[in-house]
Design a protein around this motif. Sequence first.
Motif, PDB file in Angstrom:
ATOM      1  N   SER A  90      26.430  38.058 -18.177  1.00 55.14           N
ATOM      2  CA  SER A  90      25.037  37.735 -17.933  1.00 55.14           C
ATOM      3  C   SER A  90      24.910  36.235 -18.255  1.00 55.14           C
ATOM      4  O   SER A  90      23.836  35.680 -17.505  1.00 55.14           O
ATOM      5  N   ALA A  91      25.368  35.656 -19.179  1.00 51.72           N
ATOM      6  CA  ALA A  91      25.131  34.391 -19.556  1.00 51.72           C
ATOM      7  C   ALA A  91      25.584  33.457 -18.697  1.00 51.72           C
ATOM      8  O   ALA A  91      25.056  32.397 -18.048  1.00 51.72           O
ATOM      9  N   ILE A  92      27.021  33.795 -18.172  1.00 53.37           N
ATOM     10  CA  ILE A  92      27.550  32.800 -17.265  1.00 53.37           C
ATOM     11  C   ILE A  92      26.666  32.852 -15.839  1.00 53.37           C
ATOM     12  O   ILE A  92      26.729  32.020 -15.250  1.00 53.37           O
ATOM     13  N   SER A  93      26.273  34.005 -15.469  1.00 55.48           N
ATOM     14  CA  SER A  93      25.525  34.128 -13.936  1.00 55.48           C
ATOM     15  C   SER A  93      24.288  33.176 -14.369  1.00 55.48           C
ATOM     16  O   SER A  93      23.769  32.388 -13.216  1.00 55.48           O
TER      17      SER A  93
ATOM     18  N   ALA B 254      28.767  31.071 -25.016  1.00 50.99           N
ATOM     19  CA  ALA B 254      28.061  31.445 -23.745  1.00 50.99           C
ATOM     20  C   ALA B 254      26.746  31.877 -23.582  1.00 50.99           C
ATOM     21  O   ALA B 254      25.771  31.155 -23.070  1.00 50.99           O
ATOM     22  N   GLU B 255      26.413  32.685 -24.657  1.00 52.42           N
ATOM     23  CA  GLU B 255      24.791  33.334 -24.719  1.00 52.42           C
ATOM     24  C   GLU B 255      24.283  32.333 -25.167  1.00 52.42           C
ATOM     25  O   GLU B 255      22.930  32.115 -24.639  1.00 52.42           O
ATOM     26  N   GLU B 256      24.534  31.537 -26.028  1.00 47.97           N
ATOM     27  CA  GLU B 256      23.639  30.608 -26.469  1.00 47.97           C
ATOM     28  C   GLU B 256      23.531  29.389 -25.684  1.00 47.97           C
ATOM     29  O   GLU B 256      22.418  28.819 -25.657  1.00 47.97           O
ATOM     30  N   TRP B 257      24.537  29.012 -25.115  1.00 46.03           N
ATOM     31  CA  TRP B 257      24.548  27.940 -24.160  1.00 46.03           C
ATOM     32  C   TRP B 257      23.721  28.228 -22.977  1.00 46.03           C
ATOM     33  O   TRP B 257      22.997  27.189 -22.281  1.00 46.03           O
ATOM     34  N   ALA B 258      23.611  29.080 -22.508  1.00 48.18           N
ATOM     35  CA  ALA B 258      22.914  29.410 -21.413  1.00 48.18           C
ATOM     36  C   ALA B 258      21.480  29.582 -21.420  1.00 48.18           C
ATOM     37  O   ALA B 258      20.607  29.117 -20.559  1.00 48.18           O
ATOM     38  N   VAL B 259      20.850  29.352 -22.514  1.00 51.05           N
ATOM     39  CA  VAL B 259      19.526  29.097 -22.726  1.00 51.05           C
ATOM     40  C   VAL B 259      19.275  27.485 -22.563  1.00 51.05           C
ATOM     41  O   VAL B 259      18.219  27.228 -22.007  1.00 51.05           O
ATOM     42  N   GLN B 260      19.982  26.786 -23.162  1.00 41.02           N
ATOM     43  CA  GLN B 260      19.777  25.549 -23.036  1.00 41.02           C
ATOM     44  C   GLN B 260      20.208  24.767 -21.728  1.00 41.02           C
ATOM     45  O   GLN B 260      19.595  23.716 -21.145  1.00 41.02           O
TER      46      GLN B 260
ATOM     47  N   GLU C 263      16.657  37.984 -28.178  1.00 42.50           N
ATOM     48  CA  GLU C 263      15.987  39.188 -27.266  1.00 42.50           C
ATOM     49  C   GLU C 263      16.760  38.891 -25.863  1.00 42.50           C
ATOM     50  O   GLU C 263      16.657  39.932 -25.142  1.00 42.50           O
ATOM     51  N   ARG C 264      17.362  37.940 -25.616  1.00 42.30           N
ATOM     52  CA  ARG C 264      17.704  37.722 -24.284  1.00 42.30           C
ATOM     53  C   ARG C 264      18.989  37.801 -24.049  1.00 42.30           C
ATOM     54  O   ARG C 264      19.435  38.632 -23.051  1.00 42.30           O
ATOM     55  N   PHE C 265      20.033  37.565 -24.942  1.00 42.07           N
ATOM     56  CA  PHE C 265      21.358  37.696 -24.872  1.00 42.07           C
ATOM     57  C   PHE C 265      21.957  38.131 -26.182  1.00 42.07           C
ATOM     58  O   PHE C 265      21.533  37.652 -27.395  1.00 42.07           O
TER      59      PHE C 265
ATOM     60  N   PHE D 225      25.692  41.320 -12.028  1.00 48.94           N
ATOM     61  CA  PHE D 225      25.283  39.878 -12.616  1.00 48.94           C
ATOM     62  C   PHE D 225      25.145  38.686 -11.062  1.00 48.94           C
ATOM     63  O   PHE D 225      25.406  37.626 -11.291  1.00 48.94           O
ATOM     64  N   SER D 226      24.784  39.400 -10.113  1.00 45.33           N
ATOM     65  CA  SER D 226      24.816  38.394  -9.002  1.00 45.33           C
ATOM     66  C   SER D 226      25.858  37.765  -8.707  1.00 45.33           C
ATOM     67  O   SER D 226      25.762  36.530  -8.335  1.00 45.33           O
ATOM     68  N   LEU D 227      27.092  38.103  -8.991  1.00 44.33           N
ATOM     69  CA  LEU D 227      28.523  37.517  -8.663  1.00 44.33           C
ATOM     70  C   LEU D 227      29.090  38.443  -7.737  1.00 44.33           C
ATOM     71  O   LEU D 227      29.403  39.652  -7.808  1.00 44.33           O
ATOM     72  N   GLN D 228      29.814  37.655  -6.854  1.00 50.13           N
ATOM     73  CA  GLN D 228      30.851  38.389  -5.788  1.00 50.13           C
ATOM     74  C   GLN D 228      32.062  37.649  -5.726  1.00 50.13           C
ATOM     75  O   GLN D 228      32.035  36.679  -5.832  1.00 50.13           O
TER      76      GLN D 228
END
Length: 280
Positions: free
Chosen positions: A197-200, A166-172, A34-36, A258-261
Amino acid sequence: MSSGRCLIQSIFSTVPKSKPLRIRKETCRVQTKERFSTSVSESEVQKFNALHSEWWDPKKNPLIQMNTVRVQYIREQVAAQAFNTNTDDDEKLPVSPISPPFRGLKMLDVGCGGGVLSESLFRLGASEVTGIDPSKDLLRVAQQRAETLLATATNNQKPNYQCTTAEEWAVQRPQHYDVVCIMDVIEHIPQLDSVFSAISTLLKPNGILFVSTLNRTALSYALSIVGAEYVMGYVPVGTHDWNYYRSPSEVQDIFQPFSLQQSHIAGMVLRKPPLLTWDW
Protein backbone atom coordinates in the motif's frame (compact mmCIF):
# COMPACT_ATOMS: atom_id res chain seq x y z
CA MET A 1 15.11 -23.23 -18.96
CA SER A 2 17.37 -26.24 -19.08
CA SER A 3 17.17 -28.88 -16.37
CA GLY A 4 20.66 -27.98 -15.13
CA ARG A 5 19.63 -24.50 -14.02
CA CYS A 6 18.06 -23.93 -10.65
CA LEU A 7 15.22 -21.43 -10.40
CA ILE A 8 15.25 -19.89 -6.94
CA GLN A 9 14.18 -16.32 -7.54
CA SER A 10 11.61 -14.37 -9.54
CA ILE A 11 11.58 -10.67 -10.35
CA PHE A 12 8.39 -8.79 -11.11
CA SER A 13 8.21 -5.53 -13.02
CA THR A 14 4.89 -3.81 -12.47
CA VAL A 15 3.30 -0.56 -13.50
CA PRO A 16 0.45 1.24 -11.80
CA LYS A 17 -2.77 1.13 -13.77
CA SER A 18 -3.31 3.99 -16.15
CA LYS A 19 -5.60 6.00 -13.91
CA PRO A 20 -3.78 8.10 -11.29
CA LEU A 21 -3.54 6.73 -7.78
CA ARG A 22 -6.15 8.09 -5.45
CA ILE A 23 -4.34 9.56 -2.47
CA ARG A 24 -6.42 11.03 0.29
CA LYS A 25 -5.36 14.40 1.61
CA GLU A 26 -4.53 12.99 5.02
CA THR A 27 -1.75 10.96 3.39
CA CYS A 28 0.34 14.13 3.32
CA ARG A 29 0.19 14.69 7.03
CA VAL A 30 3.20 13.97 9.18
CA GLN A 31 1.22 11.76 11.56
CA THR A 32 0.59 8.54 9.67
CA LYS A 33 -0.27 5.86 12.16
CA GLU A 34 -3.89 5.89 11.03
CA ARG A 35 -2.87 5.66 7.36
CA PHE A 36 -0.33 2.83 7.38
CA SER A 37 0.61 0.06 9.75
CA THR A 38 4.22 -1.07 9.74
CA SER A 39 5.66 -4.17 8.10
CA VAL A 40 8.91 -4.12 10.08
CA SER A 41 9.84 -6.99 12.38
CA GLU A 42 12.36 -5.98 15.03
CA SER A 43 13.82 -9.49 15.10
CA GLU A 44 14.49 -9.28 11.35
CA VAL A 45 16.14 -5.89 11.77
CA GLN A 46 18.49 -7.33 14.38
CA LYS A 47 19.39 -10.24 12.10
CA PHE A 48 20.56 -7.87 9.40
CA ASN A 49 22.24 -5.43 11.79
CA ALA A 50 24.53 -8.31 12.70
CA LEU A 51 25.67 -8.60 9.06
CA HIS A 52 26.86 -5.01 8.66
CA SER A 53 30.60 -5.69 8.87
CA GLU A 54 30.46 -8.25 6.03
CA TRP A 55 27.84 -6.62 3.82
CA TRP A 56 30.26 -5.63 1.06
CA ASP A 57 32.31 -8.84 1.20
CA PRO A 58 31.48 -10.77 -2.02
CA LYS A 59 32.53 -14.00 -0.36
CA LYS A 60 29.94 -13.51 2.40
CA ASN A 61 27.08 -11.66 0.69
CA PRO A 62 25.46 -13.39 -2.33
CA LEU A 63 23.58 -10.17 -3.16
CA ILE A 64 26.76 -8.64 -4.55
CA GLN A 65 27.03 -11.34 -7.21
CA MET A 66 23.31 -11.07 -7.99
CA ASN A 67 23.46 -7.31 -8.37
CA THR A 68 25.06 -7.18 -11.82
CA VAL A 69 22.40 -9.47 -13.28
CA ARG A 70 19.60 -7.57 -11.58
CA VAL A 71 20.78 -4.16 -12.68
CA GLN A 72 20.91 -5.32 -16.29
CA TYR A 73 17.30 -6.48 -16.00
CA ILE A 74 16.24 -3.15 -14.50
CA ARG A 75 18.02 -1.29 -17.32
CA GLU A 76 16.20 -3.32 -19.94
CA GLN A 77 12.79 -2.84 -18.38
CA VAL A 78 13.29 0.89 -17.78
CA ALA A 79 14.39 1.34 -21.40
CA ALA A 80 11.28 -0.51 -22.57
CA GLN A 81 9.09 1.77 -20.47
CA ALA A 82 10.48 4.90 -22.21
CA PHE A 83 9.95 7.16 -19.23
CA ASN A 84 9.00 10.80 -19.57
CA THR A 85 11.47 12.52 -17.25
CA ASN A 86 10.37 16.02 -18.24
CA THR A 87 7.73 16.93 -15.68
CA ASP A 88 6.82 20.24 -17.36
CA ASP A 89 5.00 18.75 -20.33
CA ASP A 90 3.79 15.49 -21.78
CA GLU A 91 6.56 15.08 -24.35
CA LYS A 92 8.92 12.17 -23.83
CA LEU A 93 12.59 12.99 -23.71
CA PRO A 94 14.58 11.51 -26.61
CA VAL A 95 16.66 8.52 -25.57
CA SER A 96 20.30 8.82 -26.56
CA PRO A 97 22.44 5.68 -26.75
CA ILE A 98 25.18 7.53 -24.88
CA SER A 99 22.92 8.91 -22.14
CA PRO A 100 23.14 7.34 -18.68
CA PRO A 101 20.41 4.68 -18.64
CA PHE A 102 18.60 6.15 -15.62
CA ARG A 103 19.02 9.80 -16.58
CA GLY A 104 16.41 12.01 -14.93
CA LEU A 105 14.74 9.23 -12.94
CA LYS A 106 13.89 9.34 -9.25
CA MET A 107 14.53 5.87 -7.83
CA LEU A 108 13.82 4.33 -4.43
CA ASP A 109 15.48 1.21 -2.99
CA VAL A 110 13.27 -0.23 -0.22
CA GLY A 111 15.25 -2.35 2.21
CA CYS A 112 18.50 -1.06 0.75
CA GLY A 113 20.74 -2.61 3.39
CA GLY A 114 24.33 -1.48 2.89
CA GLY A 115 23.55 0.14 -0.46
CA VAL A 116 24.62 -2.45 -3.05
CA LEU A 117 21.75 -1.76 -5.46
CA SER A 118 21.43 1.93 -4.57
CA GLU A 119 25.03 2.60 -5.57
CA SER A 120 24.48 0.97 -8.96
CA LEU A 121 21.36 3.04 -9.61
CA PHE A 122 23.28 6.18 -8.70
CA ARG A 123 26.28 5.34 -10.88
CA LEU A 124 23.97 4.76 -13.85
CA GLY A 125 22.71 8.32 -13.81
CA ALA A 126 19.53 8.47 -11.75
CA SER A 127 18.79 12.08 -10.80
CA GLU A 128 17.75 11.01 -7.31
CA VAL A 129 18.45 7.75 -5.48
CA THR A 130 16.97 7.13 -2.05
CA GLY A 131 17.68 4.02 -0.01
CA ILE A 132 15.52 3.28 3.02
CA ASP A 133 16.05 0.61 5.64
CA PRO A 134 15.20 0.21 9.34
CA SER A 135 18.68 -1.19 10.08
CA LYS A 136 20.84 1.59 11.50
CA ASP A 137 24.05 -0.42 11.34
CA LEU A 138 23.62 -1.28 7.67
CA LEU A 139 22.74 2.32 6.84
CA ARG A 140 25.96 3.52 8.46
CA VAL A 141 27.84 1.28 6.03
CA ALA A 142 25.85 2.68 3.09
CA GLN A 143 26.33 6.28 4.23
CA GLN A 144 30.09 5.86 4.61
CA ARG A 145 30.31 4.57 1.05
CA ALA A 146 28.09 7.42 -0.14
CA GLU A 147 30.61 9.93 1.19
CA THR A 148 33.26 8.25 -0.96
CA LEU A 149 30.97 8.53 -3.97
CA LEU A 150 30.44 12.21 -3.24
CA ALA A 151 34.18 12.83 -3.27
CA THR A 152 34.41 11.54 -6.84
CA ALA A 153 31.03 12.68 -8.20
CA THR A 154 31.00 15.38 -10.87
CA ASN A 155 27.50 16.59 -9.92
CA ASN A 156 28.15 16.95 -6.18
CA GLN A 157 25.45 14.40 -5.38
CA LYS A 158 25.24 11.06 -3.60
CA PRO A 159 22.59 8.51 -2.69
CA ASN A 160 20.29 9.64 0.10
CA TYR A 161 19.89 7.04 2.86
CA GLN A 162 17.11 7.20 5.43
CA CYS A 163 16.50 5.00 8.46
CA THR A 164 12.79 4.52 7.97
CA THR A 165 10.14 2.19 6.56
CA ALA A 166 8.20 2.30 3.31
CA GLU A 167 5.06 3.12 5.28
CA GLU A 168 6.65 6.15 6.96
CA TRP A 169 8.40 7.35 3.81
CA ALA A 170 5.20 7.21 1.75
CA VAL A 171 3.77 10.04 3.82
CA GLN A 172 6.68 12.31 2.99
CA ARG A 173 7.05 11.37 -0.70
CA PRO A 174 3.65 10.47 -2.22
CA GLN A 175 3.75 9.92 -6.00
CA HIS A 176 7.42 10.91 -6.02
CA TYR A 177 9.33 8.02 -7.62
CA ASP A 178 9.58 6.80 -11.19
CA VAL A 179 11.05 3.49 -10.05
CA VAL A 180 10.80 1.61 -6.76
CA CYS A 181 12.85 -1.52 -6.07
CA ILE A 182 12.17 -3.94 -3.24
CA MET A 183 14.73 -6.72 -3.52
CA ASP A 184 15.02 -9.70 -1.16
CA VAL A 185 12.78 -8.06 1.39
CA ILE A 186 9.31 -9.56 1.20
CA GLU A 187 10.51 -13.03 2.21
CA HIS A 188 11.29 -11.46 5.59
CA ILE A 189 7.83 -9.92 6.03
CA PRO A 190 4.87 -12.05 7.19
CA GLN A 191 2.20 -9.46 6.31
CA LEU A 192 2.69 -7.49 3.10
CA ASP A 193 -0.43 -5.37 2.72
CA SER A 194 0.94 -2.29 4.44
CA VAL A 195 4.25 -2.25 2.54
CA PHE A 196 2.62 -2.58 -0.88
CA SER A 197 0.00 0.00 0.00
CA ALA A 198 2.85 2.36 0.85
CA ILE A 199 4.77 1.52 -2.33
CA SER A 200 1.75 2.19 -4.54
CA THR A 201 1.56 5.61 -2.88
CA LEU A 202 5.28 6.30 -3.41
CA LEU A 203 5.12 5.52 -7.14
CA LYS A 204 4.20 8.10 -9.73
CA PRO A 205 1.39 7.10 -12.10
CA ASN A 206 2.92 4.73 -14.67
CA GLY A 207 6.03 4.20 -12.56
CA ILE A 208 7.66 0.78 -12.28
CA LEU A 209 8.00 -1.45 -9.25
CA PHE A 210 10.69 -4.16 -9.28
CA VAL A 211 10.15 -6.97 -6.79
CA SER A 212 12.60 -9.77 -6.17
CA THR A 213 11.89 -12.65 -3.82
CA LEU A 214 12.57 -16.33 -3.30
CA ASN A 215 10.11 -18.72 -4.89
CA ARG A 216 8.65 -21.26 -2.46
CA THR A 217 9.91 -24.56 -3.87
CA ALA A 218 11.78 -27.56 -2.51
CA LEU A 219 14.79 -26.42 -4.52
CA SER A 220 14.79 -22.94 -2.99
CA TYR A 221 14.72 -24.54 0.47
CA ALA A 222 17.67 -26.75 -0.42
CA LEU A 223 19.76 -23.90 -1.85
CA SER A 224 18.87 -20.86 0.26
CA ILE A 225 18.48 -22.53 3.65
CA VAL A 226 20.31 -25.87 3.67
CA GLY A 227 23.04 -24.72 1.29
CA ALA A 228 23.47 -21.02 2.07
CA GLU A 229 22.91 -21.22 5.83
CA TYR A 230 24.03 -24.66 6.99
CA VAL A 231 26.56 -25.85 4.41
CA MET A 232 28.30 -22.78 2.97
CA GLY A 233 27.63 -20.33 5.81
CA TYR A 234 26.93 -17.40 3.46
CA VAL A 235 24.32 -16.12 5.91
CA PRO A 236 23.63 -17.05 9.56
CA VAL A 237 21.34 -19.96 10.35
CA GLY A 238 17.80 -18.63 10.74
CA THR A 239 18.15 -15.80 8.20
CA HIS A 240 15.36 -17.26 6.05
CA ASP A 241 11.97 -18.75 6.82
CA TRP A 242 10.74 -20.91 3.93
CA ASN A 243 7.14 -20.27 4.97
CA TYR A 244 7.57 -16.61 3.98
CA TYR A 245 8.72 -17.45 0.45
CA ARG A 246 6.09 -16.59 -2.19
CA SER A 247 5.34 -18.09 -5.56
CA PRO A 248 4.97 -15.77 -8.58
CA SER A 249 1.19 -16.16 -8.55
CA GLU A 250 1.03 -15.32 -4.84
CA VAL A 251 3.03 -12.14 -5.34
CA GLN A 252 0.77 -11.15 -8.22
CA ASP A 253 -2.27 -11.64 -5.99
CA ILE A 254 -0.72 -9.34 -3.38
CA PHE A 255 -0.38 -6.54 -5.97
CA GLN A 256 -3.97 -6.50 -7.13
CA PRO A 257 -5.62 -4.41 -4.38
CA PHE A 258 -3.03 -1.63 -4.74
CA SER A 259 -3.45 -0.34 -8.30
CA LEU A 260 -0.51 -2.42 -9.51
CA GLN A 261 -0.49 -4.78 -12.45
CA GLN A 262 2.16 -7.27 -13.47
CA SER A 263 3.93 -6.42 -16.72
CA HIS A 264 6.88 -8.85 -16.75
CA ILE A 265 8.33 -11.75 -14.84
CA ALA A 266 11.72 -13.43 -15.04
CA GLY A 267 13.42 -16.19 -13.09
CA MET A 268 16.91 -15.72 -11.71
CA VAL A 269 18.87 -18.94 -11.52
CA LEU A 270 22.06 -20.16 -9.89
CA ARG A 271 24.09 -21.53 -12.78
CA LYS A 272 27.09 -23.07 -10.99
CA PRO A 273 26.52 -23.68 -7.29
CA PRO A 274 28.34 -23.03 -5.02
CA LEU A 275 30.22 -20.44 -7.15
CA LEU A 276 27.35 -17.91 -7.03
CA THR A 277 27.16 -17.42 -10.79
CA TRP A 278 23.73 -16.02 -11.63
CA ASP A 279 21.75 -15.74 -14.85
CA TRP A 280 18.20 -15.59 -16.23
